[in-house]
Design a protein around this motif. Sequence first.
Motif, PDB file in Angstrom:
ATOM      1  N   ILE A   1      17.162  -2.994   0.565  1.00 16.62           N
ATOM      2  CA  ILE A   1      16.246  -3.219   1.689  1.00 16.62           C
ATOM      3  C   ILE A   1      14.842  -2.734   1.325  1.00 16.62           C
ATOM      4  O   ILE A   1      13.852  -3.462   1.506  1.00 16.62           O
ATOM      5  CB  ILE A   1      16.744  -2.496   2.964  1.00 16.62           C
ATOM      6  N   TYR A   2      14.724  -1.530   0.768  1.00 14.34           N
ATOM      7  CA  TYR A   2      13.396  -1.004   0.434  1.00 14.34           C
ATOM      8  C   TYR A   2      12.731  -1.835  -0.659  1.00 14.34           C
ATOM      9  O   TYR A   2      11.517  -2.033  -0.647  1.00 14.34           O
ATOM     10  CB  TYR A   2      13.480   0.478   0.041  1.00 14.34           C
ATOM     11  N   ARG A   3      13.541  -2.353  -1.593  1.00 18.24           N
ATOM     12  CA  ARG A   3      12.974  -3.215  -2.650  1.00 18.24           C
ATOM     13  C   ARG A   3      12.354  -4.467  -2.021  1.00 18.24           C
ATOM     14  O   ARG A   3      11.263  -4.885  -2.389  1.00 18.24           O
ATOM     15  CB  ARG A   3      14.067  -3.607  -3.648  1.00 18.24           C
ATOM     16  N   ALA A   4      13.058  -5.061  -1.069  1.00 19.56           N
ATOM     17  CA  ALA A   4      12.539  -6.269  -0.406  1.00 19.56           C
ATOM     18  C   ALA A   4      11.281  -5.934   0.400  1.00 19.56           C
ATOM     19  O   ALA A   4      10.315  -6.713   0.415  1.00 19.56           O
ATOM     20  CB  ALA A   4      13.605  -6.871   0.492  1.00 19.56           C
ATOM     21  N   LEU A   5      11.273  -4.785   1.062  1.00 21.31           N
ATOM     22  CA  LEU A   5      10.111  -4.407   1.875  1.00 21.31           C
ATOM     23  C   LEU A   5       8.870  -4.178   0.997  1.00 21.31           C
ATOM     24  O   LEU A   5       7.754  -4.474   1.412  1.00 21.31           O
ATOM     25  CB  LEU A   5      10.416  -3.143   2.693  1.00 21.31           C
ATOM     26  N   GLU A   6       9.087  -3.675  -0.218  1.00 18.22           N
ATOM     27  CA  GLU A   6       7.963  -3.395  -1.121  1.00 18.22           C
ATOM     28  C   GLU A   6       7.185  -4.650  -1.502  1.00 18.22           C
ATOM     29  O   GLU A   6       6.004  -4.580  -1.808  1.00 18.22           O
ATOM     30  CB  GLU A   6       8.475  -2.726  -2.410  1.00 18.22           C
ATOM     31  N   SER A   7       7.878  -5.816  -1.526  1.00 16.65           N
ATOM     32  CA  SER A   7       7.178  -7.044  -1.928  1.00 16.65           C
ATOM     33  C   SER A   7       7.082  -8.040  -0.766  1.00 16.65           C
ATOM     34  O   SER A   7       6.849  -9.227  -0.963  1.00 16.65           O
ATOM     35  CB  SER A   7       7.910  -7.694  -3.113  1.00 16.65           C
ATOM     36  N   CYS A   8       7.234  -7.491   0.441  1.00  9.81           N
ATOM     37  CA  CYS A   8       7.284  -8.357   1.623  1.00  9.81           C
ATOM     38  C   CYS A   8       5.869  -8.791   2.043  1.00  9.81           C
ATOM     39  O   CYS A   8       4.936  -7.995   2.038  1.00  9.81           O
ATOM     40  CB  CYS A   8       7.965  -7.492   2.681  1.00  9.81           C
ATOM     41  N   THR A   9       5.725 -10.065   2.433  1.00 11.63           N
ATOM     42  CA  THR A   9       4.421 -10.533   2.946  1.00 11.63           C
ATOM     43  C   THR A   9       4.494 -10.842   4.447  1.00 11.63           C
ATOM     44  O   THR A   9       3.465 -10.924   5.102  1.00 11.63           O
ATOM     45  CB  THR A   9       3.949 -11.791   2.179  1.00 11.63           C
ATOM     46  N   LEU A  10       5.701 -11.069   4.964  1.00 11.85           N
ATOM     47  CA  LEU A  10       5.877 -11.275   6.400  1.00 11.85           C
ATOM     48  C   LEU A  10       7.111 -10.500   6.855  1.00 11.85           C
ATOM     49  O   LEU A  10       8.201 -10.665   6.293  1.00 11.85           O
ATOM     50  CB  LEU A  10       6.054 -12.766   6.709  1.00 11.85           C
ATOM     51  N   PHE A  11       6.921  -9.638   7.863  1.00 10.03           N
ATOM     52  CA  PHE A  11       8.032  -8.849   8.411  1.00 10.03           C
ATOM     53  C   PHE A  11       8.148  -9.167   9.899  1.00 10.03           C
ATOM     54  O   PHE A  11       7.165  -9.094  10.633  1.00 10.03           O
ATOM     55  CB  PHE A  11       7.762  -7.348   8.226  1.00 10.03           C
TER      56      PHE A  11
ATOM     57  N   PHE B   1      10.774   0.522   9.152  1.00  8.64           N
ATOM     58  CA  PHE B   1      10.549  -0.620   8.250  1.00  8.64           C
ATOM     59  C   PHE B   1       9.193  -1.288   8.489  1.00  8.64           C
ATOM     60  O   PHE B   1       8.576  -1.793   7.553  1.00  8.64           O
ATOM     61  CB  PHE B   1      11.657  -1.675   8.396  1.00  8.64           C
ATOM     62  N   VAL B   2       8.736  -1.321   9.755  1.00  9.31           N
ATOM     63  CA  VAL B   2       7.448  -1.973  10.028  1.00  9.31           C
ATOM     64  C   VAL B   2       6.326  -1.259   9.264  1.00  9.31           C
ATOM     65  O   VAL B   2       5.420  -1.913   8.727  1.00  9.31           O
ATOM     66  CB  VAL B   2       7.165  -2.066  11.555  1.00  9.31           C
ATOM     67  N   GLN B   3       6.420   0.063   9.174  1.00  8.02           N
ATOM     68  CA  GLN B   3       5.380   0.795   8.433  1.00  8.02           C
ATOM     69  C   GLN B   3       5.511   0.580   6.920  1.00  8.02           C
ATOM     70  O   GLN B   3       4.508   0.478   6.219  1.00  8.02           O
ATOM     71  CB  GLN B   3       5.435   2.284   8.779  1.00  8.02           C
ATOM     72  N   ASP B   4       6.750   0.475   6.442  1.00 10.06           N
ATOM     73  CA  ASP B   4       6.956   0.177   5.011  1.00 10.06           C
ATOM     74  C   ASP B   4       6.387  -1.201   4.684  1.00 10.06           C
ATOM     75  O   ASP B   4       5.751  -1.390   3.654  1.00 10.06           O
ATOM     76  CB  ASP B   4       8.453   0.223   4.663  1.00 10.06           C
ATOM     77  N   ALA B   5       6.628  -2.167   5.569  1.00  7.16           N
ATOM     78  CA  ALA B   5       6.131  -3.532   5.335  1.00  7.16           C
ATOM     79  C   ALA B   5       4.609  -3.562   5.383  1.00  7.16           C
ATOM     80  O   ALA B   5       3.958  -4.207   4.562  1.00  7.16           O
ATOM     81  CB  ALA B   5       6.722  -4.480   6.383  1.00  7.16           C
ATOM     82  N   LYS B   6       4.029  -2.833   6.334  1.00  5.65           N
ATOM     83  CA  LYS B   6       2.563  -2.781   6.438  1.00  5.65           C
ATOM     84  C   LYS B   6       1.959  -2.151   5.174  1.00  5.65           C
ATOM     85  O   LYS B   6       0.934  -2.594   4.675  1.00  5.65           O
ATOM     86  CB  LYS B   6       2.147  -1.964   7.651  1.00  5.65           C
ATOM     87  N   ALA B   7       2.626  -1.113   4.672  1.00  2.19           N
ATOM     88  CA  ALA B   7       2.139  -0.446   3.455  1.00  2.19           C
ATOM     89  C   ALA B   7       2.127  -1.415   2.278  1.00  2.19           C
ATOM     90  O   ALA B   7       1.319  -1.296   1.355  1.00  2.19           O
ATOM     91  CB  ALA B   7       3.009   0.765   3.144  1.00  2.19           C
ATOM     92  N   ALA B   8       3.038  -2.408   2.323  1.00  2.00           N
ATOM     93  CA  ALA B   8       3.105  -3.412   1.243  1.00  2.00           C
ATOM     94  C   ALA B   8       2.093  -4.542   1.496  1.00  2.00           C
ATOM     95  O   ALA B   8       1.978  -5.452   0.688  1.00  2.00           O
ATOM     96  CB  ALA B   8       4.517  -3.984   1.160  1.00  2.00           C
TER      97      ALA B   8
END
Length: 234
Positions: free
Chosen positions: A160-170, A185-192
């Motif tokens: 899950i964290y690997r996917a969030l690191e390269s995510c462009t839309l959450f 997760f929303v903050q992890d996605a924003k950080a990416a």
Amino acid sequence: MAENIVILTGAGISAESGLGTFRDKDGAWAKFDWRKLASPEGYGEDPIAVHDFYNARRRGLLKAEPHGAHQALAQWEAAHEGEFLLVTQNIDDLHLRAGSKNLIPMHGELFKARCSACHHVYDWREDLSIESTCPRCQIRSGPRPHVVWFGEMPLEMERIYRALESCTLFVAIGTSGTVYPAAGFVQDAKAAGAHTVELCLEPGEISVLFDEAIYGPASEVVPHFVETYLKSRA
Ligand code: BJW
């Protein structure tokens, strides 16, 4: 370039399939004490009460069907050219039945049991009890619901964290954002650098963190959001 999409779903997406939520006014935690029913300590103290709770929900799930929101997510995945990961906090199998493929049930699966002694995980659709015996190690009382209780580690977190690191839309759907690590997760996605969207019945604790929000029943807002997204990319 194709987007890398991560979707997070919660109990709200299955509410219109007849499966209850947790923190709404008629939700499970308004009626029952989560410390007794959704913690390893509660299970240790009163396994019969915990089995009763999950047996009733398992029987309810046998009668439930996926609806338009589950189906729209499966169609979106099939039409999408980039990465698409659906992470669900739900233990129902409605995403699977709707046809979602790249799916992580991070809080476990109601139609599986796990042996506390040998850790064997296996398909199970019937009631469990303190008399249940593990089909592998034969220990009596070993089998418990294959679900993640408070204080336990959710499943497949690295993926899950690997996917969030390269995510462009959450996109978070039907979750109150009160339970971690999913609520983070929303903050992890924003950080990416991802664009973040909330689709829910009403605003919740972490709504201010999202770039965009649409409120309404999942069976309406999710198919509409997916259709608009796919048309904009056609
Ligand atoms: C609709 C709708 C419609 C309605 N259409 N929408 C202090 C601070 C921070 C963290 C902690 C802390 N103290 C303890 C913790 C950790 C703890 C935690 O988060 N506690 C909080 C309560 C504070 N978390 C854990 O213990 C987790 N493990 C963990 O953290 O391990 C360590 C770790 C560290 C770092 C990285 C990784 C791990 C485990 C959590 C396990 C959760 N288990 C449950 C029960 C088991 C499964 C089951 O029985 O089903 O999982 S609790 C319950 O909550 C269930 C759900 O999956 C989960 C989330 O609920 P969800 O889905 O959001 O439902 P609701 O009811 O809250 O919201 C529904 C939403 O839908 C609402 O917004 C409605 O408006 C909406 N809705 N109808 C659209 N028709």
